[in-house]
Design a protein around this motif. Structure first.
Motif, PDB file in Angstrom:
ATOM      1  N   ALA A 114       0.845  -1.256  -0.040  1.00 56.27           N
ATOM      2  CA  ALA A 114       0.176  -0.080   0.171  1.00 56.27           C
ATOM      3  C   ALA A 114       0.735   1.217  -0.080  1.00 56.27           C
ATOM      4  N   THR A 115       1.976   1.271   0.657  1.00 61.95           N
ATOM      5  CA  THR A 115       2.855   2.526   0.600  1.00 61.95           C
ATOM      6  C   THR A 115       4.047   2.493  -0.301  1.00 61.95           C
ATOM      7  N   GLY A 116       3.959   1.581  -1.289  1.00 63.10           N
ATOM      8  CA  GLY A 116       5.090   1.416  -2.446  1.00 63.10           C
ATOM      9  C   GLY A 116       6.396   0.781  -2.094  1.00 63.10           C
ATOM     10  N   VAL A 117       6.494   0.553  -1.032  1.00 62.45           N
ATOM     11  CA  VAL A 117       7.489  -0.082  -0.452  1.00 62.45           C
ATOM     12  C   VAL A 117       8.013  -1.426  -1.391  1.00 62.45           C
ATOM     13  N   SER A 118       6.907  -2.226  -1.752  1.00 61.04           N
ATOM     14  CA  SER A 118       7.009  -3.216  -2.563  1.00 61.04           C
ATOM     15  C   SER A 118       7.539  -3.188  -3.963  1.00 61.04           C
ATOM     16  N   ASP A 119       6.979  -2.026  -4.629  1.00 60.08           N
ATOM     17  CA  ASP A 119       7.571  -1.430  -5.923  1.00 60.08           C
ATOM     18  C   ASP A 119       9.109  -1.080  -5.794  1.00 60.08           C
ATOM     19  N   ARG A 120       9.428  -0.501  -4.773  1.00 62.91           N
ATOM     20  CA  ARG A 120      10.855   0.263  -4.595  1.00 62.91           C
ATOM     21  C   ARG A 120      11.736  -0.894  -4.468  1.00 62.91           C
ATOM     22  N   ALA A 121      11.138  -2.006  -3.732  1.00 58.42           N
ATOM     23  CA  ALA A 121      12.156  -3.231  -3.417  1.00 58.42           C
ATOM     24  C   ALA A 121      12.376  -3.769  -4.964  1.00 58.42           C
ATOM     25  N   LEU A 122      11.315  -4.014  -5.635  1.00 57.77           N
ATOM     26  CA  LEU A 122      11.520  -4.622  -7.042  1.00 57.77           C
ATOM     27  C   LEU A 122      12.385  -4.086  -7.790  1.00 57.77           C
ATOM     28  N   ALA A 123      12.303  -2.649  -7.900  1.00 56.73           N
ATOM     29  CA  ALA A 123      13.312  -1.802  -8.500  1.00 56.73           C
ATOM     30  C   ALA A 123      14.746  -2.091  -8.174  1.00 56.73           C
ATOM     31  N   LEU A 124      14.966  -1.984  -6.714  1.00 54.29           N
ATOM     32  CA  LEU A 124      16.367  -2.183  -6.050  1.00 54.29           C
ATOM     33  C   LEU A 124      16.804  -3.779  -6.327  1.00 54.29           C
ATOM     34  N   SER A 125      15.941  -4.628  -5.648  1.00 53.09           N
ATOM     35  CA  SER A 125      16.338  -5.896  -5.334  1.00 53.09           C
ATOM     36  C   SER A 125      16.016  -6.906  -6.460  1.00 53.09           C
ATOM     37  N   GLY A 126      15.039  -6.384  -7.724  1.00 55.67           N
ATOM     38  CA  GLY A 126      14.777  -7.515  -8.734  1.00 55.67           C
ATOM     39  C   GLY A 126      13.514  -8.312  -8.088  1.00 55.67           C
ATOM     40  N   GLN A 127      13.037  -8.036  -6.951  1.00 45.25           N
ATOM     41  CA  GLN A 127      11.872  -8.900  -6.697  1.00 45.25           C
ATOM     42  C   GLN A 127      11.048  -8.022  -5.635  1.00 45.25           C
ATOM     43  N   GLN A 128       9.504  -8.383  -5.736  1.00 44.05           N
ATOM     44  CA  GLN A 128       8.781  -7.804  -4.536  1.00 44.05           C
ATOM     45  C   GLN A 128       9.125  -8.740  -3.344  1.00 44.05           C
ATOM     46  N   PRO A 129       9.088  -8.223  -2.076  1.00 45.69           N
ATOM     47  CA  PRO A 129       9.007  -9.047  -1.022  1.00 45.69           C
ATOM     48  C   PRO A 129       7.779  -9.832  -1.070  1.00 45.69           C
ATOM     49  N   HIS A 130       7.807 -11.175  -0.358  1.00 41.97           N
ATOM     50  CA  HIS A 130       6.409 -11.919  -0.330  1.00 41.97           C
ATOM     51  C   HIS A 130       6.217 -12.218   1.173  1.00 41.97           C
ATOM     52  N   VAL A 131       5.248 -13.072   1.460  1.00 38.25           N
ATOM     53  CA  VAL A 131       4.925 -13.118   2.738  1.00 38.25           C
ATOM     54  C   VAL A 131       5.918 -13.944   3.631  1.00 38.25           C
ATOM     55  N   SER A 132       6.847 -14.937   2.934  1.00 38.57           N
ATOM     56  CA  SER A 132       7.670 -15.667   3.727  1.00 38.57           C
ATOM     57  C   SER A 132       9.373 -15.376   3.270  1.00 38.57           C
ATOM     58  N   ALA A 133       9.339 -14.186   2.856  1.00 43.27           N
ATOM     59  CA  ALA A 133      10.579 -13.834   2.522  1.00 43.27           C
ATOM     60  C   ALA A 133      11.403 -13.364   3.944  1.00 43.27           C
ATOM     61  N   ALA A 134      12.643 -13.512   4.030  1.00 43.91           N
ATOM     62  CA  ALA A 134      13.442 -13.295   5.423  1.00 43.91           C
ATOM     63  C   ALA A 134      13.070 -11.848   5.716  1.00 43.91           C
ATOM     64  N   SER A 135      13.151 -10.918   4.535  1.00 42.45           N
ATOM     65  CA  SER A 135      12.983  -9.467   4.889  1.00 42.45           C
ATOM     66  C   SER A 135      11.550  -9.130   5.698  1.00 42.45           C
ATOM     67  N   THR A 136      10.504  -9.817   5.035  1.00 41.16           N
ATOM     68  CA  THR A 136       9.189  -9.517   5.561  1.00 41.16           C
ATOM     69  C   THR A 136       9.276 -10.129   7.008  1.00 41.16           C
ATOM     70  N   LEU A 137       9.690 -11.457   7.281  1.00 40.83           N
ATOM     71  CA  LEU A 137       9.569 -11.765   8.370  1.00 40.83           C
ATOM     72  C   LEU A 137      10.284 -11.309   9.356  1.00 40.83           C
ATOM     73  N   LEU A 138      11.657 -10.722   9.127  1.00 42.13           N
ATOM     74  CA  LEU A 138      12.257  -9.825   9.958  1.00 42.13           C
ATOM     75  C   LEU A 138      11.770  -8.517  10.480  1.00 42.13           C
ATOM     76  N   ALA A 139      10.639  -7.759   9.455  1.00 41.60           N
ATOM     77  CA  ALA A 139      10.006  -6.692   9.706  1.00 41.60           C
ATOM     78  C   ALA A 139       8.814  -6.970  10.792  1.00 41.60           C
ATOM     79  N   TRP A 140       8.360  -8.353  10.685  1.00 40.40           N
ATOM     80  CA  TRP A 140       7.224  -8.729  11.776  1.00 40.40           C
ATOM     81  C   TRP A 140       7.602  -8.836  12.718  1.00 40.40           C
ATOM     82  N   ILE A 141       8.960  -9.506  12.973  1.00 41.21           N
ATOM     83  CA  ILE A 141       9.650  -9.741  14.308  1.00 41.21           C
ATOM     84  C   ILE A 141      10.003  -8.255  15.045  1.00 41.21           C
ATOM     85  N   ARG A 142      10.386  -7.460  13.991  1.00 35.39           N
ATOM     86  CA  ARG A 142      10.744  -6.137  14.749  1.00 35.39           C
ATOM     87  C   ARG A 142       9.685  -5.560  15.445  1.00 35.39           C
ATOM     88  N   ASP A 143       8.423  -5.723  14.755  1.00 30.29           N
ATOM     89  CA  ASP A 143       7.313  -5.097  15.173  1.00 30.29           C
ATOM     90  C   ASP A 143       6.547  -5.745  16.139  1.00 30.29           C
TER      91      ASP A 143
END
Length: 506
Positions: A114-143
């Motif tokens: 919703a905030t455009g982070v996924s689209d920016r991640a696609l441009a930077l990393s070559g993929q949009q984060p998905h629900v079980s990606a390490a990055s998404t899980l780390l953000a969940w643990i952070r919160d």
């Protein structure tokens, strides 16, 4: 003669395979690793239990191989990608490992979209984060678990945890690092990406990136005592299991689509330049300056397994009593059904889909004259159709003249031919046993100079390969059925949310 040890860890089983230097498996030992679901959407397992089971499998494989531990010249690990395995600064497990089936971070992912982070991640990393990606899980643990987040020493994948247990050294390979944390162009860690994801403070917790065929450590005295390996045996970095499977069947190269029909529908092709698209992950390939483009969804052969486990228990028992596999027992029914016209279609979305997690599986066109064979044929056709969704997307971005197929169902010539007819390309099936473990073993052999590089497979691939050409008549039939299959999938999209809401009704 030198031997190699390939360790392959999936979502339910960890296995150790001893190969001779010509690629022949000498021993295969498996240990089940239990999963836990402490609450909805949380799919985990105990990291220490995983290591214990893997150590037992290694010990058993060495014993059964009949070879002395000193004949094993190198070891490498492959394992399921995505998910998350955290350790503290001392290398001790920091809570349970999180599997790639986990979906707890759905709200995090929705916010990023919703905030455009996924689209920016696609441009930077070559993929949009998905629900079980390490990055998404780390953000969940952070919160949601800040105390655990604050204690993170190293962010690891599954294979990296096992290699840490073997060597005492934390590290990560190119294929694993690129699942969540690297710049798609430089193929190195991206501080800008971490900042976009709100994870910049973890930059120092990302372990060094090594080539999959580099020596990343040696067997420790403690690991030797557990496994039967000799202390000091070199351990290569290893790689993501999807890439290892493609390497093991000779598919990790340009112009070839490697397909793994298993828990996930995995479809991948190597390129010499990064090409990004929301329909696939553009990740690092084994060699620098190459990219592995993966289009995936959790909608493949597990649908067939579910049908047999749920609705064919009697047939399974009968087949076992006859000393044959249940798949061979059912093949005549499936062959008959595939050879005749049918209104029956199946959408293989039991565990996920290319249309999002809310989509669900279902039969359409079912009538009273249909039988079990018709339903099984529809399930397998639906699985092949779902692979075609991904293969068609990849063919828009990359040259693809051949398909190499692996996965349990690929051993059935009837199904391999179905894939050729559905995809409209020649399909090659390799008689490779334990493809992912062999891919890891190739990395181990290359790391110690047994092979020139990971592509220097010593086996006679022509002798192992069976090629299936599309049948023109069947290809035309499957094309027409595929178009209707996709029209129905699109038409159901507004209704899947409504169907999902029925779960909440009392």
């Amino acid at each position: 003669m030198a031997c190699l040890l390939g360790i392959d860890n999936g979502l339910t089983v960890t296995k150790a395979v001893v190969f001779d230097e010509q690629g022949t498996p000498l021993a295969v030992c498996r240990e089940r690793v239990p999963q836990s679901v402490p609450q909805p959407h949380h799919v985990e397992r105990d990291m220490r239990v995983l290591w214990d089971a893997t150590a037992r499998a290694i010990h058993a494989a060495i014993t059964q191989s009949g070879r002395a531990p000193g004949e094993i010249v190198a070891v490498a690990v492959t394992a399921h990608g995505d998910g998350l395995y955290l350790v503290d600064a001392h290398g001790d497990a920091l809570g349970p490992g999180i599997l790639s089936l986990d979906s707890r971070a759905g709200s995090t992912l929705s916010k990023w979209k919703a905030t455009g982070v996924s689209d920016r991640a696609l441009a930077l990393s070559g993929q949009q984060p998905h629900v079980s990606a390490a990055s998404t899980l780390l953000a969940w643990i952070r919160d949601h678990d800040p105390a655990r987040y604050a204690r993170i020493g190293h962010v690891l994948g599954c294979k990296d945890w096992l290699r840490l247990c073997l060597t005492g050294q934390a590290g990560m390979d190119r294929t694993e690092a690129s699942t969540a944390f690297t710049d798609v162009n430089t193929q190195t860690y991206s501080p800008e990406l971490l900042e976009q994801l709100g994870l910049l403070e973890l930059q120092g917790c990302l372990p060094p990136i090594h080539h999959p065929a580099a020596v990343a450590g040696h067997i420790t005295t403690a690991a030797a005592a557990r496994t039967g390996l000799l202390a000091g045996t070199p351990v290569a970095t290893g790689l993501h299991d999807v890439t290892a499977s493609a390497l093991g069947i000779g598919a990790h190269r340009a112009d070839v689509v490697g397909i793994v029909a298993g828990t996930y529908s995995i479809n991948e092709v190597v390129s010499t330049a990064p090409v990004t698209d929301p329909r696939w992950f553009c990740r690092s390939a084994i060699q620098p300056g190459q990219w592995n483009n993966m289009a995936i969804s959790p909608a493949s052969a597990t649908n067939y397994d579910w049908f047999i486990d749920t609705l064919c228990t009697g047939e399974r028992e009968a087949a076992e009593s006859e000393g044959i596999s249940v798949h061979k027992h059912l093949s005549p029914e499936i062959a008959r059904a595939l050879a005749q016209p049918s209104t029956l279609l199946y959408h293989p979305y039991l565990y996920g889909s290319p249309h999002g997690a809310v989509a669900s599986a279902g039969f359409l066109g079912l009538h009273g004259w249909h039988d079990r064979g018709d339903m099984l044929a529809a399930v397998l056709e639906g699985v092949a159709f779902n692979h075609r969704v991904h293969v068609d997307a990849l063919r828009e971005g990359f040259s693809a003249t051949d398909i190499r197929l692996t996965g349990g169902i690929s051993r059935n010539p009837l199904i391999a031919q179905l894939f050729a007819d559905v995809l409209g390309l020649p399909v090659t099936v390799s008689a490779t046993d334990e493809a992912a473990a062999w891919g890891a073993a190739l990395c181990a052999g290359a790391a110690v100079g047994l092979y020139d590089d990971v592509q220097s497979d010593p086996r006679d691939m022509q002798a192992l390969d069976t090629r299936f050409e599309p049948d023109p008549v069947q290809q035309t039939i499957r094309d027409g059925r595929y178009r209707i299959h996709q029209q129905i999938a699109q038409g159901l999209m507004p209704h899947w949310e409504s169907l999902a809401s029925l779960e909440t009704l009392q």
